[in-house]
Motif scaffolding. Sequence first.
Motif, short mmCIF file in Angstrom:
data_model
loop_
_atom_site.label_atom_id
_atom_site.label_comp_id
_atom_site.label_asym_id
_atom_site.label_seq_id
_atom_site.Cartn_x
_atom_site.Cartn_y
_atom_site.Cartn_z
N CYS A 34 41.41 36.23 42.57
CA CYS A 34 41.29 35.08 43.42
C CYS A 34 40.68 33.97 42.76
N GLY A 35 40.17 34.11 41.24
CA GLY A 35 39.59 33.38 40.46
C GLY A 35 37.90 32.97 40.94
N ASN A 36 37.37 33.42 41.69
CA ASN A 36 35.85 33.29 42.11
C ASN A 36 35.06 33.64 40.87
N CYS A 84 37.95 39.08 46.44
CA CYS A 84 39.54 39.93 46.31
C CYS A 84 39.44 41.36 46.04
N GLY A 85 38.38 41.95 45.64
CA GLY A 85 37.97 43.46 45.28
C GLY A 85 38.27 43.64 43.77
N SER A 86 38.79 42.82 43.05
CA SER A 86 39.19 42.91 41.72
C SER A 86 38.09 43.58 40.63
N ARG A 87 38.06 44.93 40.16
CA ARG A 87 37.20 45.53 39.36
C ARG A 87 37.22 44.97 38.02
N LEU A 88 36.04 44.36 37.68
CA LEU A 88 35.81 43.69 36.42
C LEU A 88 35.17 44.05 35.18
N GLY A 106 43.08 44.89 32.49
CA GLY A 106 43.84 44.10 33.36
C GLY A 106 43.40 42.79 34.00
N THR A 107 42.07 42.59 33.73
CA THR A 107 41.63 41.06 34.06
C THR A 107 41.54 40.02 32.99
N LEU A 108 41.96 40.65 31.86
CA LEU A 108 41.97 39.70 30.68
C LEU A 108 42.97 38.44 30.85
N ASP A 109 42.89 37.26 30.46
CA ASP A 109 43.99 36.20 30.50
C ASP A 109 44.99 36.73 29.46
#
Length: 143
Positions: A13-15, A81-85, A101-104
């Motif tokens: 979500c970009g938060n 959004c629940g993304s594991r970071l 998977g969260t890397l740009d």
Amino acid sequence: MSEQYFATGQCLCGNVKYTISSAPIRMGQCHCDHCRRLSGTGHSSNAFFVKDAVHIEGETSRYDSTADTGTIITRYFCPNCGSRLFGTSSANTNIISVTAGTLDDSSWFKPNAIVYNKRKPAWDFMDENVPVFEDMLPAQVQK
């Protein structure tokens, strides 16, 4: 003058956004039960950095679990959004893992090791050129 970073990333979500100022000290994929359940697939892919190199913007939630070694693993995720970071370990508090998977741009990501291979599902195919360990990395390899 714009600042240059080694890598940047964010949650779905970009938060929560982050910047990384230096290259990883290690990269790997893990097939342990916790990582499989966390990722919803056969493994988790992570890059490990010195904690001071990762700057995080935004609020995260956390979940602590105990690894089979007795180490407490803290996983951070976006409460929206629940993304594991990220992840940290009580065994080495100066290191933080970043979920690849969260890397740009993750084009540089290349695992140095695959751990907990004994738990790997038959359908999760991995690069045969990456060193494989049936359990966690031996201590001398982790340094």
